[in-house]
Enzyme design. Structure first.
Site, PDB file in Angstrom:
ATOM      1  N   HIS A  48       0.854  -1.191   0.000  1.00  0.00           N
ATOM      2  CA  HIS A  48       0.000   0.000   0.000  1.00  0.00           C
ATOM      3  C   HIS A  48       0.890   1.241   0.000  1.00  0.00           C
ATOM      4  CE1 HIS A  48      -3.943  -1.922   1.723  1.00  0.00           C
ATOM      5  NE2 HIS A  48      -3.496  -2.509   0.615  1.00  0.00           N
ATOM      6  N   GLU A  50       0.952   3.902   1.781  1.00  0.00           N
ATOM      7  CA  GLU A  50       1.461   4.342   3.086  1.00  0.00           C
ATOM      8  C   GLU A  50       2.669   3.501   3.520  1.00  0.00           C
ATOM      9  OE1 GLU A  50      -1.698   3.532   2.217  1.00  0.00           O
ATOM     10  OE2 GLU A  50      -3.100   4.163   3.779  1.00  0.00           O
ATOM     11  N   CYS A  78      -6.081   1.858   5.933  1.00  0.00           N
ATOM     12  CA  CYS A  78      -6.672   0.581   6.344  1.00  0.00           C
ATOM     13  C   CYS A  78      -6.043   0.141   7.668  1.00  0.00           C
ATOM     14  CB  CYS A  78      -6.438  -0.476   5.261  1.00  0.00           C
ATOM     15  SG  CYS A  78      -4.732  -1.060   5.154  1.00  0.00           S
ATOM     16  N   CYS A  81      -2.196  -0.386   7.426  1.00  0.00           N
ATOM     17  CA  CYS A  81      -1.434   0.863   7.336  1.00  0.00           C
ATOM     18  C   CYS A  81      -1.516   1.651   8.643  1.00  0.00           C
ATOM     19  CB  CYS A  81      -1.916   1.692   6.158  1.00  0.00           C
ATOM     20  SG  CYS A  81      -1.488   0.910   4.583  1.00  0.00           S
TER      21      CYS A  81
HETATM   22 ZN   LIG Z   1      -3.437   0.212   3.663  1.00  0.00          ZN
END
Ligand SMILES: [Zn+2]
Length: 144
Positions: A48, A50, A78, A81
């Site tokens: 991801h 991040e 999420c 993250c």
């Molecule tokens: Zn994430």
């Protein structure tokens, strides 16, 4: 946040879900990490935006903890993250669109508010929300 959007647009061009993230040192304005999603490209469910931006910043500073740094991301983080943000000891998180389906800051697990979360950054949502929502909508529309 403009830089995070630029990363999100680059991610969309690569066929990735358009989310971008940037890690900044607010004291100097220096950008220490900037990334978009690369889960498809890397065949990595953890890639991801991040996580990738945090990895870059940690590598640049040669430290697993990034106190005093801020993260800008185009979508509410999420749970994974949010965990990475907490472990990185980031100071603040600014995110654009709220994500009622997958977000973990103001939705779902509300990770930073749990007693098992040992470092909670200050988190602020809704910056450029319409822009982030349009980016995601256009992306998923094109895929259908
Ligand atoms: Zn994430």
């Amino acid at each position: 946040m403009d830089l995070a959007f630029a990363e999100a647009e680059k991610a969309a061009a690569r066929g990735e879900v358009p989310v971008g993230a940037v890690v900044v040192d607010p004291a100097t304005g220096r950008v220490l990490g900037a990334a978009g999603n690369r889960t498809e490209e890397l065949s990595d469910p953890t890639a991801h935006a991040e996580v990738l931006a945090i990895r870059q910043a940690a590598s640049a500073l040669n430290s697993p903890r990034l106190p005093g740094l801020d993260l800008y991301v185009t979508l509410e983080p999420c749970a994974m993250c949010a965990g990475a943000i907490s472990f990185a000891r980031l100071r603040r998180v600014y995110f654009a669109a709220y994500d009622p389906k997958g977000g973990a800051v103001d939705h779902g697990p509300r990770f930073f508010q749990q007693p098992t979360c040992h470092h909670a950054p200050h988190a602020y949502g809704g910056f450029g929300e319409a822009r982030a929502a349009a980016l995601l909508r256009d992306f998923f529309k094109d895929r259908r």
